[in-house]
Design an enzyme around this catalytic site. Structure first.
Site, short mmCIF file in Angstrom:
data_model
loop_
_atom_site.label_atom_id
_atom_site.label_comp_id
_atom_site.label_asym_id
_atom_site.label_seq_id
_atom_site.Cartn_x
_atom_site.Cartn_y
_atom_site.Cartn_z
N CYS A 240 0.87 -1.18 0.00
CA CYS A 240 0.00 0.00 0.00
C CYS A 240 0.91 1.24 0.00
CB CYS A 240 -0.85 -0.04 1.27
SG CYS A 240 -1.76 1.46 1.57
N ASN B 150 8.30 -0.39 -10.32
CA ASN B 150 7.88 -0.87 -11.63
C ASN B 150 6.39 -0.65 -11.82
OD1 ASN B 150 8.79 -2.58 -14.07
ND2 ASN B 150 6.86 -3.53 -13.44
N GLU B 151 6.05 0.08 -12.86
CA GLU B 151 4.64 0.30 -13.25
C GLU B 151 3.72 0.59 -12.07
OE1 GLU B 151 3.30 -2.86 -15.82
OE2 GLU B 151 4.23 -1.95 -17.56
N GLU C 113 9.85 -1.02 -21.89
CA GLU C 113 9.54 -2.42 -22.25
C GLU C 113 8.78 -2.39 -23.56
OE1 GLU C 113 7.25 -4.32 -19.19
OE2 GLU C 113 8.57 -3.65 -17.60
N TRP D 280 -0.90 -12.01 -21.13
CA TRP D 280 -1.90 -11.43 -20.24
C TRP D 280 -3.12 -10.82 -20.93
CZ3 TRP D 280 -2.11 -6.48 -21.93
CH2 TRP D 280 -0.94 -5.91 -22.45
N GLU E 110 4.78 -15.70 -16.03
CA GLU E 110 4.95 -15.20 -17.40
C GLU E 110 5.66 -16.19 -18.31
OE1 GLU E 110 6.61 -11.27 -16.92
OE2 GLU E 110 4.67 -10.46 -16.31
N HIS F 11 5.10 -15.83 -22.02
CA HIS F 11 5.44 -14.53 -22.62
C HIS F 11 6.73 -14.69 -23.41
CE1 HIS F 11 6.43 -10.30 -22.89
NE2 HIS F 11 5.37 -9.96 -22.21
C1 GAL Z 1 4.66 -5.24 -17.82
C2 GAL Z 1 5.51 -5.41 -16.57
C3 GAL Z 1 6.55 -6.50 -16.76
C4 GAL Z 1 5.93 -7.71 -17.37
C5 GAL Z 1 5.30 -7.34 -18.67
C6 GAL Z 1 4.70 -8.51 -19.40
O1 GAL Z 1 3.42 -4.67 -17.51
O2 GAL Z 1 6.18 -4.23 -16.24
O3 GAL Z 1 7.12 -6.81 -15.51
O4 GAL Z 1 4.99 -8.23 -16.49
O5 GAL Z 1 4.28 -6.41 -18.44
O6 GAL Z 1 4.14 -8.12 -20.63
#
Ligand code: GAL
Length: 679
Positions: A127, A161-162, A332, A340, A380, A383
């Site tokens: 949080c 991160n994000e 990225e 996803w 992942e 991916h």
């Molecule tokens: C982004 C994230 C990464 C990885 C990626 C997969 O949103 O920053 O860590 O999860 O997606 O597409």
């Protein structure tokens, strides 16, 4: 009036000083045996990759238990990258607090709107308001900075991160409640002020003390919108102050450090303009096929761009994030199928090349592919990466090779983006639309995207303008649409600047405290535009409000009932007289003009938007280009980049004239790019 108002705009000149070091990759050394590292770095080098991001999820390997640090492996990999002359972006590993920490302090966990604790077992489970977590972040980061902060391989820092990914900006924990009460106390100082600002007499919601105030979740029906808006503002500020802790520590250690954060597409829950005041540059994570699957509803459109991605989504975010503070990068980039989205299609190699060039054409300082190698375990595993998990090259590997060679050919130093039109973008307006949409399918992003897309289809480049207009330069046309809340500084600038402006709908119709101004429009705008708004209605998808004598033109979803408040009189000079240029079928003003301003009284369908845009482009001396179907154009001072998202080869001869071709040819086939000296 001076035309350059971009005092805040920090151009780090990254894309100028780094010349052609434009490609990189995300790498997770902790996933692979040490024996693989050297060979991996060699592959990266051979591929022409110059940047590598590491670290952002590695907390459990850096600190196995409280104060049981293991930094040796990190030093080794940093040394290796340094030896090979690669530039490291170090991501602070704070998006994944490890199990031992959560077990010691479960209050770090965030709580969702249904009051459920978001448990350990994936990521982003903390949080933002947890003071305990902030202390832990400081402790870890101070240690890391002491150990590796001056390592010569590290050329940039990425905080966390994000932020906000997986819906994590808003948390309804008890720390958030405490923090919110404190924030409100600082903002309103006296409880009666808050009661007034929120209109708490309505439904007997009055408070006697700040400590009575709850978070706006779990209420029987919708909570007070002003309460919700303040909670959203508070939550956004929590992200910003959490980020600032990291930025301050890094800067204490290295005052010149370049610091970024990797934003996402379709992420509006915290104010990116505000957070960027603390960062050196913005970066974002671009997944064109994933976004198409998750965010495009029109089945026909989706099918058309199934393997290419929506032709204007990425461009929208490149332009938005470039304008946050002057420079941006792709931290990225989708390399192949992701894991996803609703459906995970595989882009062709040609398409991937097109996307990389799209980012570079918009001025990206670098493009990092996510990830180096497909990982065979964890969430992942499906991916794709540049390499399959057995180390064989995937198709993206060959694309990187190709683009790296092309970049050497087309010298890309000095990419100064050229934009003639500005669209004002405001996170708070987005929140207001979301909190009280007044109908289904009403979305701030969709409205701005329709303007953006129409402009891009005409070859006109766009900048996104801050809500206080501080980065307004000498744009020739401004679009101020859906800006429900106008910053007072924005209002001043609107009055002063000299270019034509298209305003509305749903602009300036809320006060700072989420109340409606008299006549549903801020007073300043009423006099600027010579109109009043007497009411609004929202429409189901099958209903439209057609425009009189204009074939196909109509309002959809939202329309306003306008009254002209300054009737035309012989004494009013022509230039400042109010003119009703378009009317609705039921005889209400649909588009009203006064001097350089035009006010649109509803959400335009494509035909109406086109009509108004063409008129205002002409008024602004801008010429729309006859781009063939599927073709888009991006311009910087030195080059013009044509991309083809369509499925037919198109001839560009009529557009190129005698411009020298730098890459590609006058015929641009499907998913191809042609770069010429600027036209
Ligand atoms: C982004 C994230 C990464 C990885 C990626 C997969 O949103 O920053 O860590 O999860 O997606 O597409």
């Amino acid at each position: 009036m001076e035309t350059t108002k971009n005092n805040d705009l920090k151009n780090n000149g990254l894309n100028n000083d780094l010349n052609n070091d434009l490609l990189g990759v995300c790498y997770y050394p902790e996933h692979w045996s040490v024996e693989k590292w050297l060979a991996d770095v060699k592959i990266m080098k051979d591929l022409g990759l110059e940047w590598v991001r590491i670290g952002e999820f590695a907390w459990s390997r850096l600190e196995r238990k409280r104060n049981d640090f293991n930094i040796k492996w990190l030093r080794e990999i940093l040394d290796l990258f340094h030896e090979k002359n690669m530039k490291v972006i170090f991501g602070t590993p704070t998006a994944t607090p490890p199990k031992w920490l959560i077990d010691q302090h479960p209050d770090i966990l965030s709580v969702d709107q249904w009051g459920q604790v978001r448990q350990f077992g994936s990521r982003r489970h903390y949080c933002f308001s947890s003071l305990r977590y902030r202390e832990e972040v400081k402790r870890l980061l101070s240690f890391l900075l002491k150990e590796i902060g001056s390592h010569p391989a590290i050329k940039m820092w990425q905080t966390d991160n994000e932020y906000g990914c997986h819906d994590t900006t808003l948390s309804y924990s008890s720390d958030a409640k405490k923090g919110f009460r404190k924030w409100l106390k600082e903002k309103y100082r006296e409880i009666h002020r808050l009661n007034e600002a929120w209109g708490n007499v309505f439904w007997s919601m009055e408070y006697h003390d700040f400590d009575e105030i709850e978070l706006p979740n779990l209420t029987v029906t919708e909570a007070n919108p002003a309460h919700q808006l303040d909670f959203q503002r508070f939550s956004s500020d929590q992200v910003i102050s959490f980020n600032k802790i990291q930025v301050d520590l890094i800067r204490e250690h290295q005052s010149e450090a370049k610091i970024t954060h990797n934003f996402m597409g379709f992420s509006f829950d915290f104010n990116h303009f505000k957070i960027c005041k603390d960062l050196s540059l913005a970066s974002w994570d671009s997944y064109p096929l994933g976004y198409l699957q998750n965010f495009v509803e029109d089945a026909k459109h989706k099918k058309k761009y199934l393997r290419k991605g929506e032709p204007d989504f990425q461009a929208f975010y490149h332009d938005l994030y470039r304008n946050l503070n002057g420079d941006f990068a792709i931290m990225e980039h989708q390399p192949g199928a992701v894991n996803w989205a609703k459906y995970n299609l595989s882009p062709t190699g040609k398409t991937l090349r097109l996307w990389v060039w799209e980012a570079l054409a918009h001025g990206a300082s670098f493009v990092n592919f996510f990830r180096f190698r497909q990982v065979p375990f964890g969430q992942e595993q499906m991916h794709e990466g540049l390499l399959f998990s057995n180390n064989e090259p995937n198709k993206s590997y060959h694309v990187v090779q190709e683009v790296a060679a092309e970049i050497k050919k087309v010298n890309l130093a000095k990419r100064e983006h050229l934009a003639e039109v500005g669209i004002v973008f405001d996170y708070e307006s987005h929140w207001i639309w979301k909190i009280q949409p007044q109908g289904e399918n009403l979305n701030y992003f969709d409205l701005l995207f329709s303007w953006y897309q129409a402009l891009r289809k005409k070859g006109i480049n766009v900048d996104f303008i801050h809500p206080d207009f501080s980065n307004y330069r000498d744009h020739k046309l401004l679009i101020v649409s859906g800006l429900t809340r106008i910053d007072p500084r924005g209002l001043e600038v609107l009055n002063e600047l000299a270019c034509p402006v298209i305003i509305g709908p749903r602009t300036g119709n809320k006060t700072e405290n989420f109340q409606i101004p008299p006549n549903l429009l801020l007073e300043e705008l009423q006099s600027l535009l010579g109109i009043r708004i007497q009411g609004v209605e929202t429409l189901p998808p099958e209903e439209e409000v057609s425009i009189l004598r204009e074939e196909n033109a109509a309002f959809t979803r939202w329309r306003e009932f306008i009254k002209v408040s300054e009737p035309e009189t012989p004494n009013v000079p022509e230039a400042s007289a109010v003119k009703i240029s378009l009317k609705t079928f039921d005889d209400y003003p649909a588009f009203v003009e006064k001097g350089r301003f035009g006010y649109l009284a509803g959400i335009p369908n494509a035909a109406l938007l086109e009509k108004i845009l063409l008129k205002y482009l002409e008024k602004s001396n801008l010429t729309p280009l006859p781009l063939p179907d599927g073709v888009r154009l991006v311009k910087d001072k030195e080059r013009s980049y044509f991309t083809n998202y369509g499925n037919k080869t198109q001839n560009l001869r009529h557009l190129l004239g005698s411009a020298k071709i730098l890459l590609g040819s006058e015929e641009v086939s499907e998913s191809e790019i042609t770069i010429v000296e600027t036209i």
